[in-house]
Design a protein around this motif. Structure first.
Motif, mmCIF file in Angstrom:
data_model
loop_
_atom_site.group_PDB
_atom_site.id
_atom_site.type_symbol
_atom_site.label_atom_id
_atom_site.label_comp_id
_atom_site.label_asym_id
_atom_site.label_seq_id
_atom_site.Cartn_x
_atom_site.Cartn_y
_atom_site.Cartn_z
ATOM 1 N N ILE A 130 29.378 4.589 46.998
ATOM 2 C CA ILE A 130 29.320 4.443 48.368
ATOM 3 C C ILE A 130 29.182 5.644 49.484
ATOM 4 O O ILE A 130 28.442 5.698 50.437
ATOM 5 N N ALA A 131 29.641 6.831 49.053
ATOM 6 C CA ALA A 131 29.576 7.929 49.689
ATOM 7 C C ALA A 131 28.136 8.485 49.675
ATOM 8 O O ALA A 131 27.870 9.102 50.683
ATOM 9 N N GLU A 132 27.463 8.381 48.453
ATOM 10 C CA GLU A 132 26.036 8.798 48.296
ATOM 11 C C GLU A 132 25.014 8.168 49.306
ATOM 12 O O GLU A 132 24.198 8.519 49.931
ATOM 13 N N GLN A 133 25.340 6.633 49.333
ATOM 14 C CA GLN A 133 24.604 5.782 50.024
ATOM 15 C C GLN A 133 24.826 5.774 51.508
ATOM 16 O O GLN A 133 23.924 5.842 52.280
ATOM 17 N N ALA A 134 25.964 6.277 51.961
ATOM 18 C CA ALA A 134 26.361 6.478 53.287
ATOM 19 C C ALA A 134 25.784 7.720 53.773
ATOM 20 O O ALA A 134 25.369 7.726 54.942
ATOM 21 N N ALA A 135 25.353 8.721 52.953
ATOM 22 C CA ALA A 135 24.761 9.892 53.413
ATOM 23 C C ALA A 135 23.226 9.715 53.463
ATOM 24 O O ALA A 135 22.685 10.663 54.113
ATOM 25 N N ALA A 136 22.681 8.751 52.958
ATOM 26 C CA ALA A 136 21.332 8.359 52.992
ATOM 27 C C ALA A 136 21.072 7.737 54.158
ATOM 28 O O ALA A 136 21.840 7.340 54.953
ATOM 29 N N GLU A 137 19.473 7.860 54.582
ATOM 30 C CA GLU A 137 19.069 7.190 55.889
ATOM 31 C C GLU A 137 18.261 6.128 55.429
ATOM 32 O O GLU A 137 17.529 6.200 54.421
ATOM 33 N N TRP A 139 18.129 2.628 55.742
ATOM 34 C CA TRP A 139 18.599 1.490 55.082
ATOM 35 C C TRP A 139 17.946 0.338 55.795
ATOM 36 O O TRP A 139 18.055 0.329 57.246
ATOM 37 N N PHE A 140 17.322 -0.719 55.094
ATOM 38 C CA PHE A 140 16.643 -1.705 55.518
ATOM 39 C C PHE A 140 17.489 -3.066 55.547
ATOM 40 O O PHE A 140 17.667 -3.935 56.557
ATOM 41 N N THR A 141 17.999 -3.145 54.515
ATOM 42 C CA THR A 141 19.021 -4.531 54.303
ATOM 43 C C THR A 141 19.998 -4.180 53.255
ATOM 44 O O THR A 141 19.788 -3.442 52.287
ATOM 45 N N GLY A 142 20.840 -5.262 53.213
ATOM 46 C CA GLY A 142 21.796 -5.013 52.062
ATOM 47 C C GLY A 142 22.207 -6.355 51.588
ATOM 48 O O GLY A 142 22.131 -7.300 52.380
ATOM 49 N N ARG A 143 22.575 -6.738 50.287
ATOM 50 C CA ARG A 143 23.063 -8.122 49.863
ATOM 51 C C ARG A 143 24.398 -7.959 49.108
ATOM 52 O O ARG A 143 24.231 -7.131 48.149
ATOM 53 N N ALA A 144 25.166 -8.887 49.355
ATOM 54 C CA ALA A 144 26.524 -8.770 48.705
ATOM 55 C C ALA A 144 26.840 -9.938 48.292
ATOM 56 O O ALA A 144 26.731 -11.041 48.845
ATOM 57 N N GLY A 235 15.984 0.247 51.017
ATOM 58 C CA GLY A 235 15.689 0.934 52.274
ATOM 59 C C GLY A 235 14.569 1.900 51.943
ATOM 60 O O GLY A 235 13.817 1.657 50.946
ATOM 61 N N ALA A 236 14.460 2.932 52.788
ATOM 62 C CA ALA A 236 13.401 3.704 52.591
ATOM 63 C C ALA A 236 13.118 4.645 51.245
ATOM 64 O O ALA A 236 12.208 4.996 50.738
ATOM 65 N N THR A 237 14.722 4.682 50.721
ATOM 66 C CA THR A 237 14.453 5.544 49.241
ATOM 67 C C THR A 237 14.423 4.591 48.239
ATOM 68 O O THR A 237 14.680 5.033 47.069
ATOM 69 N N GLY A 238 14.313 3.463 48.397
ATOM 70 C CA GLY A 238 13.967 2.384 47.060
ATOM 71 C C GLY A 238 15.297 1.423 47.364
ATOM 72 O O GLY A 238 15.998 0.906 48.231
ATOM 73 N N VAL A 239 15.625 0.987 45.931
ATOM 74 C CA VAL A 239 16.646 -0.063 45.778
ATOM 75 C C VAL A 239 17.750 0.645 44.885
ATOM 76 O O VAL A 239 17.368 1.261 43.965
ATOM 77 N N THR A 240 19.000 0.219 45.455
ATOM 78 C CA THR A 240 19.876 0.881 44.482
ATOM 79 C C THR A 240 21.090 -0.371 44.353
ATOM 80 O O THR A 240 21.279 -1.225 45.244
ATOM 81 N N LEU A 241 21.630 -0.170 43.340
ATOM 82 C CA LEU A 241 22.850 -1.415 43.061
ATOM 83 C C LEU A 241 24.179 -0.737 42.972
ATOM 84 O O LEU A 241 24.295 0.445 42.046
ATOM 85 N N LEU A 242 25.316 -1.188 43.465
ATOM 86 C CA LEU A 242 26.587 -1.037 43.195
ATOM 87 C C LEU A 242 26.949 -0.999 41.767
ATOM 88 O O LEU A 242 26.823 -1.831 40.683
ATOM 89 N N PRO A 243 27.309 0.281 41.093
ATOM 90 C CA PRO A 243 27.885 0.441 39.727
ATOM 91 C C PRO A 243 29.022 -0.383 39.539
ATOM 92 O O PRO A 243 29.874 -0.539 40.417
#
Length: 295
Positions: A130-137, A139-144, A235-243
């Motif tokens: 969460i901290a790593e993704q919050a520092a990135a810029e 983001w386009f969308t999220g799905r939970a 988002g701009a950096t690609g796709v990432t999943l909550l571990p």
């Protein structure tokens, strides 16, 4: 720090009492419950006093951990804060915005520390993600998807919970999903859509202040084989999943105790304090209003 436990139900037995007894810097000082016999049984199993009077417990401690239904929690949190006691609370903070705001106002007036136990936020793997993704810029969308089988599986100790029966997944697992999405995508500008699904399932669409949107699927009636939690960000950096996290709720709660100690010593609010939990409550209330209007 001497800390007392308010509550004797399954979550108090499974998570709070073990975590308080295990914590090296918290002195587990006693138990109060609405059922005197249950409080004595739980207290005896940890060799601590049982209290018949909650004010007597408050007089003997520096902080309280609250494992009570949300509306009862809100009332007791206000009472404890006014007595100058730090607060380790559970989600949801309250079931109405008014109750949640009363907790925040009492905390601010008393100058006490508060930490609300959003489990995922206190597990090392997910906390770091969460901290790593919050520092990135960008983001386009999220799905939970937070899908539980409390009402569809066999033998869940939480299935008989009256407030869960009344409020369902929106208020039970909705806080978990929001606690992950908000620090990354930003505060919610508004809940733009809400719809019912099978059982207590709900689907939400949220617009975030940074311009991103998110969708949430929440349920306590999923088939057991389909149960689980997943968060995906694009988002701009690609796709990432909550571990996934291997840490138990008890271990995460010990870390929440660490956070309460740090907040009480430094005077700096934790990211998951009562004010953050109030914001989650406000978003859930807005979603509930949409769901009720569309029923």
């Amino acid at each position: 720090m001497r800390i007392g436990l308010l509550g004797t139900g399954p979550w108090a037995q499974m998570a709070y009492a073990p975590a308080l007894s295990r914590h090296e810097e918290l002195d587990f000082a006693g138990v109060w419950g609405r059922r005197t016999a249950a409080a004595k049984e739980l207290a005896d199993s940890y060799g601590v006093p049982a209290y018949d009077d909650v004010d007597a417990l408050l007089a003997d401690v520096d902080a309280v951990a609250v494992a009570l239904p949300p509306s009862v929690q809100a009332e007791m949190a206000v009472r404890a804060a006014r007595a100058g006691r730090h607060l380790l609370l559970d989600k949801p903070l309250a079931l109405t915005v008014e109750e949640g705001r009363a907790v925040v106002e009492a905390v601010e007036a008393a100058g006490v520390a508060s930490v609300v136990f959003f489990t995922t936020r206190f597990q090392p793997e997910t906390e770091a993600w969460i901290a790593e993704q919050a520092a990135a810029e960008g983001w386009f969308t999220g799905r939970a998807q937070w899908l539980g089988a409390v009402f569809s599986g066999d033998g869940s100790p939480f299935a008989a919970s009256p407030w869960r029966r009344e409020k369902g997944a929106l208020w039970d697992v909705g806080p978990h999903a929001l606690s992950v999405l908000l620090p990354v995508l930003g505060d919610a500008r508004r809940v733009t859509a809400a719809a019912h699904g099978p059982g207590d399932t709900v689907h939400l669409v949220v617009e975030h202040i940074g311009g991103a949107s998110s969708t949430l699927a929440l349920s306590l009636t999923a088939p057991p084989a389909a149960a689980g939690a997943a968060v995906e960000l694009r988002g701009a950096t690609g796709v990432t999943l909550l571990p996934e996290s291997s840490e138990s709720a008890v271990s995460a709660l010990v870390r929440a105790g660490d956070a309460l100690l740090a907040a009480s010593r430094t005077g700096r609010a934790h990211a998951c304090d009562a004010a953050f939990a109030l914001r989650v409550t406000e978003i859930l209330a807005a979603a509930e209003e949409l769901l009720d209007g569309g029923a």
